[in-house]
Design a protein around this motif. Structure first.
Motif, PDB file in Angstrom:
ATOM      1  N   ASN A 143       0.811  -1.230   0.000  1.00  0.00           N
ATOM      2  CA  ASN A 143       0.000   0.000   0.000  1.00  0.00           C
ATOM      3  C   ASN A 143       0.837   1.269   0.000  1.00  0.00           C
ATOM      4  O   ASN A 143       0.557   2.204  -0.759  1.00  0.00           O
ATOM      5  CB  ASN A 143      -0.892   0.073   1.251  1.00  0.00           C
ATOM      6  N   GLY A 144       1.816   1.344   0.887  1.00  0.00           N
ATOM      7  CA  GLY A 144       2.591   2.569   1.059  1.00  0.00           C
ATOM      8  C   GLY A 144       3.235   3.062  -0.226  1.00  0.00           C
ATOM      9  O   GLY A 144       3.002   4.202  -0.650  1.00  0.00           O
ATOM     10  N   PRO A 145       4.036   2.235  -0.882  1.00  0.00           N
ATOM     11  CA  PRO A 145       4.648   2.690  -2.132  1.00  0.00           C
ATOM     12  C   PRO A 145       3.624   3.023  -3.219  1.00  0.00           C
ATOM     13  O   PRO A 145       3.856   3.926  -4.025  1.00  0.00           O
ATOM     14  CB  PRO A 145       5.520   1.501  -2.551  1.00  0.00           C
ATOM     15  N   ALA A 146       2.501   2.311  -3.246  1.00  0.00           N
ATOM     16  CA  ALA A 146       1.474   2.605  -4.259  1.00  0.00           C
ATOM     17  C   ALA A 146       0.893   3.998  -4.044  1.00  0.00           C
ATOM     18  O   ALA A 146       0.690   4.755  -5.006  1.00  0.00           O
ATOM     19  CB  ALA A 146       0.369   1.558  -4.210  1.00  0.00           C
ATOM     20  N   VAL A 147       0.633   4.352  -2.802  1.00  0.00           N
ATOM     21  CA  VAL A 147       0.094   5.682  -2.502  1.00  0.00           C
ATOM     22  C   VAL A 147       1.135   6.758  -2.802  1.00  0.00           C
ATOM     23  O   VAL A 147       0.828   7.774  -3.434  1.00  0.00           O
ATOM     24  CB  VAL A 147      -0.398   5.765  -1.038  1.00  0.00           C
ATOM     25  N   ILE A 148       2.367   6.527  -2.389  1.00  0.00           N
ATOM     26  CA  ILE A 148       3.428   7.499  -2.662  1.00  0.00           C
ATOM     27  C   ILE A 148       3.624   7.670  -4.173  1.00  0.00           C
ATOM     28  O   ILE A 148       3.760   8.794  -4.670  1.00  0.00           O
ATOM     29  CB  ILE A 148       4.735   7.078  -1.957  1.00  0.00           C
ATOM     30  N   GLY A 149       3.612   6.570  -4.895  1.00  0.00           N
ATOM     31  CA  GLY A 149       3.735   6.637  -6.349  1.00  0.00           C
ATOM     32  C   GLY A 149       2.573   7.375  -6.997  1.00  0.00           C
ATOM     33  O   GLY A 149       2.753   8.116  -7.971  1.00  0.00           O
ATOM     34  N   SER A 150       1.382   7.204  -6.446  1.00  0.00           N
ATOM     35  CA  SER A 150       0.209   7.916  -6.968  1.00  0.00           C
ATOM     36  C   SER A 150       0.338   9.413  -6.729  1.00  0.00           C
ATOM     37  O   SER A 150       0.003  10.230  -7.606  1.00  0.00           O
ATOM     38  CB  SER A 150      -1.066   7.380  -6.315  1.00  0.00           C
ATOM     39  N   TRP A 151       0.832   9.791  -5.561  1.00  0.00           N
ATOM     40  CA  TRP A 151       1.063  11.208  -5.288  1.00  0.00           C
ATOM     41  C   TRP A 151       2.127  11.767  -6.246  1.00  0.00           C
ATOM     42  O   TRP A 151       1.993  12.873  -6.761  1.00  0.00           O
ATOM     43  CB  TRP A 151       1.501  11.420  -3.849  1.00  0.00           C
ATOM     44  N   LYS A 163       2.792  10.832  -9.242  1.00  0.00           N
ATOM     45  CA  LYS A 163       2.190  11.058 -10.563  1.00  0.00           C
ATOM     46  C   LYS A 163       1.407  12.364 -10.585  1.00  0.00           C
ATOM     47  O   LYS A 163       1.440  13.096 -11.572  1.00  0.00           O
ATOM     48  CB  LYS A 163       1.276   9.891 -10.938  1.00  0.00           C
ATOM     49  N   CYS A 164       0.702  12.630  -9.500  1.00  0.00           N
ATOM     50  CA  CYS A 164      -0.049  13.895  -9.410  1.00  0.00           C
ATOM     51  C   CYS A 164       0.907  15.087  -9.464  1.00  0.00           C
ATOM     52  O   CYS A 164       0.652  16.057 -10.192  1.00  0.00           O
ATOM     53  CB  CYS A 164      -0.873  13.945  -8.131  1.00  0.00           C
ATOM     54  N   TYR A 165       1.988  15.023  -8.697  1.00  0.00           N
ATOM     55  CA  TYR A 165       2.955  16.121  -8.678  1.00  0.00           C
ATOM     56  C   TYR A 165       3.566  16.338 -10.065  1.00  0.00           C
ATOM     57  O   TYR A 165       3.729  17.474 -10.515  1.00  0.00           O
ATOM     58  CB  TYR A 165       4.071  15.866  -7.665  1.00  0.00           C
ATOM     59  N   LEU A 166       3.900  15.244 -10.746  1.00  0.00           N
ATOM     60  CA  LEU A 166       4.503  15.357 -12.069  1.00  0.00           C
ATOM     61  C   LEU A 166       3.541  15.983 -13.086  1.00  0.00           C
ATOM     62  O   LEU A 166       3.981  16.650 -14.022  1.00  0.00           O
ATOM     63  CB  LEU A 166       4.965  13.983 -12.567  1.00  0.00           C
ATOM     64  N   GLN A 167       2.252  15.736 -12.878  1.00  0.00           N
ATOM     65  CA  GLN A 167       1.242  16.291 -13.785  1.00  0.00           C
ATOM     66  C   GLN A 167       0.725  17.647 -13.317  1.00  0.00           C
ATOM     67  O   GLN A 167      -0.231  18.171 -13.871  1.00  0.00           O
ATOM     68  CB  GLN A 167       0.070  15.301 -13.919  1.00  0.00           C
ATOM     69  N   LYS A 168       1.367  18.186 -12.279  1.00  0.00           N
ATOM     70  CA  LYS A 168       0.967  19.483 -11.707  1.00  0.00           C
ATOM     71  C   LYS A 168      -0.489  19.469 -11.224  1.00  0.00           C
ATOM     72  O   LYS A 168      -1.172  20.485 -11.237  1.00  0.00           O
ATOM     73  CB  LYS A 168       1.170  20.619 -12.726  1.00  0.00           C
ATOM     74  N   LYS A 169      -0.939  18.301 -10.768  1.00  0.00           N
ATOM     75  CA  LYS A 169      -2.268  18.151 -10.188  1.00  0.00           C
ATOM     76  C   LYS A 169      -2.139  18.133  -8.668  1.00  0.00           C
ATOM     77  O   LYS A 169      -1.112  17.690  -8.149  1.00  0.00           O
ATOM     78  CB  LYS A 169      -2.920  16.830 -10.645  1.00  0.00           C
ATOM     79  N   PRO A 170      -3.177  18.578  -7.958  1.00  0.00           N
ATOM     80  CA  PRO A 170      -3.116  18.453  -6.500  1.00  0.00           C
ATOM     81  C   PRO A 170      -3.088  16.973  -6.083  1.00  0.00           C
ATOM     82  O   PRO A 170      -3.800  16.157  -6.653  1.00  0.00           O
ATOM     83  CB  PRO A 170      -4.380  19.151  -5.999  1.00  0.00           C
ATOM     84  N   CYS A 182      -5.975  -4.546  -3.646  1.00  0.00           N
ATOM     85  CA  CYS A 182      -7.101  -3.682  -4.022  1.00  0.00           C
ATOM     86  C   CYS A 182      -6.804  -2.215  -3.699  1.00  0.00           C
ATOM     87  O   CYS A 182      -7.109  -1.322  -4.503  1.00  0.00           O
ATOM     88  CB  CYS A 182      -8.372  -4.130  -3.307  1.00  0.00           C
ATOM     89  N   SER A 183      -6.223  -1.961  -2.541  1.00  0.00           N
ATOM     90  CA  SER A 183      -5.917  -0.593  -2.127  1.00  0.00           C
ATOM     91  C   SER A 183      -4.878   0.056  -3.031  1.00  0.00           C
ATOM     92  O   SER A 183      -4.982   1.238  -3.361  1.00  0.00           O
ATOM     93  CB  SER A 183      -5.419  -0.566  -0.678  1.00  0.00           C
ATOM     94  N   ALA A 184      -3.874  -0.706  -3.417  1.00  0.00           N
ATOM     95  CA  ALA A 184      -2.848  -0.168  -4.306  1.00  0.00           C
ATOM     96  C   ALA A 184      -3.457   0.226  -5.650  1.00  0.00           C
ATOM     97  O   ALA A 184      -3.178   1.310  -6.177  1.00  0.00           O
ATOM     98  CB  ALA A 184      -1.729  -1.190  -4.504  1.00  0.00           C
ATOM     99  N   SER A 185      -4.303  -0.624  -6.185  1.00  0.00           N
ATOM    100  CA  SER A 185      -4.975  -0.307  -7.449  1.00  0.00           C
ATOM    101  C   SER A 185      -5.904   0.884  -7.288  1.00  0.00           C
ATOM    102  O   SER A 185      -5.987   1.741  -8.172  1.00  0.00           O
ATOM    103  CB  SER A 185      -5.782  -1.515  -7.938  1.00  0.00           C
ATOM    104  N   ALA A 186      -6.596   0.940  -6.165  1.00  0.00           N
ATOM    105  CA  ALA A 186      -7.533   2.040  -5.912  1.00  0.00           C
ATOM    106  C   ALA A 186      -6.796   3.373  -5.802  1.00  0.00           C
ATOM    107  O   ALA A 186      -7.263   4.387  -6.336  1.00  0.00           O
ATOM    108  CB  ALA A 186      -8.326   1.771  -4.636  1.00  0.00           C
ATOM    109  N   ALA A 187      -5.658   3.379  -5.138  1.00  0.00           N
ATOM    110  CA  ALA A 187      -4.883   4.618  -4.996  1.00  0.00           C
ATOM    111  C   ALA A 187      -4.457   5.140  -6.358  1.00  0.00           C
ATOM    112  O   ALA A 187      -4.578   6.340  -6.653  1.00  0.00           O
ATOM    113  CB  ALA A 187      -3.660   4.380  -4.105  1.00  0.00           C
ATOM    114  N   GLU A 188      -3.972   4.246  -7.170  1.00  0.00           N
ATOM    115  CA  GLU A 188      -3.535   4.656  -8.509  1.00  0.00           C
ATOM    116  C   GLU A 188      -4.709   5.165  -9.343  1.00  0.00           C
ATOM    117  O   GLU A 188      -4.620   6.203 -10.000  1.00  0.00           O
ATOM    118  CB  GLU A 188      -2.850   3.485  -9.214  1.00  0.00           C
TER     119      GLU A 188
END
Length: 145
Positions: free
Chosen positions: A29-37, A39-46, A104-110
């Motif tokens: 879960n942890g790395p999936a959430v961090i990776g999702s964040w 991606k947001c930062y790279l796309q200049k999204k909150p 499931c949580s990792a997929s959901a975060a992404e």
């Protein structure tokens, strides 16, 4: 209940496996959430803070293991082999439930970070995996008396 080595070890195994499941889940879960964040930062999204919920879905599993451990340790109707067997099986089931939740949580975060939609739907699927751990706990409590 006679208190032999198996009778003492069963509840500990139950709690240990339940906690191990949560640890493994956090590794996923942890790395999936961090990776999702990221991606947001790279796309200049909150970066949605709500993703922390996906990272923490596994926190309930050690609680289920602790409740089950306590019931098994206090059981007066089960013998040592039954206590050990039930601890091993319930702990394994709770551990596997946490593992399924983490996938499931990792997929959901992404998915949520990418779309900003579907949070409730994602939680429902994670809740189904959670229910498996709850079933293991509740049915063990019923049999432990």
């Amino acid at each position: 209940m006679g208190v032999g080595l198996l009778g003492l070890f069963g509840p500990i195994v139950c709690f240990g496996l339940s906690t191990l499941g949560a640890i493994i889940a956090m590794i996923i879960n942890g790395p999936a959430v961090i990776g999702s964040w990221k991606k947001c930062y790279l796309q200049k999204k909150p970066a949605p803070f709500i993703l922390v919920i996906f990272a923490s879905t596994c926190l309930s599993n050690p609680i289920y293991g602790f409740i089950t451990m306590t019931a098994l340790a206090e059981s007066v109707i089960l013998n040592d082999i039954q206590v050990f067997s039930m601890g091993l099986i319930a702990g394994s089931a709770i551990c596997i439930s946490a593992f399924i939740q983490s996938i499931c949580s990792a997929s959901a975060a992404e998915a949520y970070a990418e779309t900003g939609q579907g949070f409730g739907n994602f939680l429902m699927v994670i809740g189904v995996a959670e229910t498996l751990g709850l079933f293991a706990m509740v049915f063990t409590l019923l049999f432990a008396g």
